[in-house]
Design a protein around this motif. Structure first.
Motif, PDB file in Angstrom:
ATOM      1  N   MET A   3      33.363  33.372  38.442  1.00  0.00           N
ATOM      2  CA  MET A   3      32.709  34.657  38.619  1.00  0.00           C
ATOM      3  C   MET A   3      33.759  35.754  38.804  1.00  0.00           C
ATOM      4  N   PHE A   4      33.607  36.856  38.088  1.00  0.00           N
ATOM      5  CA  PHE A   4      34.568  37.955  38.179  1.00  0.00           C
ATOM      6  C   PHE A   4      34.564  38.571  39.575  1.00  0.00           C
ATOM      7  N   SER A   5      35.772  38.945  40.037  1.00  0.00           N
ATOM      8  CA  SER A   5      35.861  39.791  41.219  1.00  0.00           C
ATOM      9  C   SER A   5      35.551  41.219  40.779  1.00  0.00           C
ATOM     10  N   PRO A   6      35.252  42.137  41.724  1.00  0.00           N
ATOM     11  CA  PRO A   6      35.006  43.533  41.324  1.00  0.00           C
ATOM     12  C   PRO A   6      36.162  44.130  40.533  1.00  0.00           C
ATOM     13  N   VAL A   7      37.400  43.780  40.903  1.00  0.00           N
ATOM     14  CA  VAL A   7      38.570  44.317  40.192  1.00  0.00           C
ATOM     15  C   VAL A   7      38.580  43.829  38.747  1.00  0.00           C
ATOM     16  N   ASP A   8      38.353  42.520  38.558  1.00  0.00           N
ATOM     17  CA  ASP A   8      38.341  41.966  37.201  1.00  0.00           C
ATOM     18  C   ASP A   8      37.197  42.551  36.379  1.00  0.00           C
ATOM     19  N   ASP A   9      36.042  42.724  37.028  1.00  0.00           N
ATOM     20  CA  ASP A   9      34.881  43.284  36.340  1.00  0.00           C
ATOM     21  C   ASP A   9      35.167  44.694  35.862  1.00  0.00           C
ATOM     22  N   ILE A  10      35.770  45.490  36.733  1.00  0.00           N
ATOM     23  CA  ILE A  10      36.102  46.873  36.381  1.00  0.00           C
ATOM     24  C   ILE A  10      37.101  46.901  35.224  1.00  0.00           C
ATOM     25  N   LYS A  11      38.138  46.072  35.310  1.00  0.00           N
ATOM     26  CA  LYS A  11      39.163  46.043  34.253  1.00  0.00           C
ATOM     27  C   LYS A  11      38.582  45.596  32.912  1.00  0.00           C
ATOM     28  N   SER A  12      37.569  44.740  32.958  1.00  0.00           N
ATOM     29  CA  SER A  12      36.973  44.275  31.712  1.00  0.00           C
ATOM     30  C   SER A  12      36.127  45.350  31.042  1.00  0.00           C
ATOM     31  N   ARG A  13      35.723  46.347  31.806  1.00  0.00           N
ATOM     32  CA  ARG A  13      34.842  47.391  31.283  1.00  0.00           C
ATOM     33  C   ARG A  13      35.573  48.685  30.929  1.00  0.00           C
ATOM     34  N   LEU A  14      36.734  48.895  31.532  1.00  0.00           N
ATOM     35  CA  LEU A  14      37.462  50.149  31.327  1.00  0.00           C
ATOM     36  C   LEU A  14      38.751  49.917  30.549  1.00  0.00           C
TER      37      LEU A  14
END
Length: 273
Positions: free
Chosen positions: A1-12
């Motif tokens: 499961m993505f951490s918030p940091v990884d999730d953000i980096k995957s979207r931006l």
């Protein structure tokens, strides 16, 4: 499961983030521009889209999108996380309301107050204020919405009742500058019969308000009343409209400073941003 940091980096894309602050040009497989962290005439600031990293060969600073936001905005990591989460539409998990910091509770209280004032402006009690803004100040609906202008009704406990229903304590309202504590009346609204201008920090978060009298009444204080100094609001640190203008200021290298909130809003509506 993505951490918030990884999730953000995957979207931006780091290129999109940095180009909000620094004009970039292609340089082979990368992009380059003038470093925003030191004075230079020849670009030494490089952005690597593939690696999602940036580096300046002039001052030897570098990092990812989080370190860039921390450096350019002069904030700590938790604040940078919130800034980028908002851009990426990533919802950060919040702690139980009783465990939230006083700052976060105050931010939420102020945001709720701004939304409530905006609703009052469009209601029966705000009819005269709305007419003044539209006819005398010639503001269009999109402008009112963009700047979240509102109206504080004449009643003594209109906002305080609303905030109590939202779960906020009287002392929290006083600490946020939205209420006053009186011996006879108890806690009551600081702003009454005023057009309300939310005051935002340079990230766009509401930190306080300016209230302009709709009907001049010396017994109710000055024509304009600001939120007092709080944990979030420090008058010397807030420049009205900077959150909307900062990118254009960086791009054009010039800032136009005017006297009051209405001047800023009118210029913005006229396309001077």
């Amino acid at each position: 499961m993505f951490s918030p940091v990884d999730d953000i980096k995957s979207r931006l894309d780091i290129v999109d983030i940095i180009q909000e602050y620094v004009p970039l040009k292609m340089a082979g497989a990368n992009l380059k521009g003038l470093c925003p962290f030191h004075r230079e005439k020849t670009p030494s600031f490089m952005v690597h889209r593939g690696r999602q990293m940036w580096h300046c060969f002039g001052c030897n600073l570098g990092g990812d999108m989080f370190t860039f936001i921390q450096k350019i905005e002069n904030i700590e990591f938790p604040e940078a996380l919130e800034v980028l989460a908002k851009k990426a539409n990533v919802e950060l998990k919040r702690e139980d309301p009783q465990l939230r910091s006083e700052r976060q509770r105050m931010r939420e209280l102020l945001s709720a107050s701004a939304q409530w004032f905006a609703v009052q402006l469009q209601g029966a009690q705000g009819a005269e204020a709305l007419r003044y803004l539209k006819e005398t100040r010639v503001l269009i609906p999109d402008t009112l919405e963009e700047w979240l202008l509102g109206y504080a009704p004449k009643g003594w406990e209109e906002l305080t009742r609303f905030l109590r229903a939202k779960g906020y304590r009287d002392q929290e309202m006083v600490n946020a500058g939205m209420a006053l504590a009186g011996r006879a009346r108890g806690v009551y609204d600081r702003f009454r019969d005023r057009i309300m201008f939310p005051l935002r920090d340079h990230h766009g978060a509401i930190v306080g308000f300016t209230g302009r009298q709709l009907h001049e009444n010396k017994e109710e204080g000055g024509k304009y009343v600001n939120t007092p100094e709080t944990l979030l609001y420090h008058k010397r640190a807030v420049l009205f409209g900077l959150d909307k203008a900062k990118q254009d200021i960086r791009a054009q290298g010039i800032a136009l400073v005017v006297e009051g909130q209405m001047d800023v809003i009118s210029l913005w509506q006229a396309g001077i941003r």
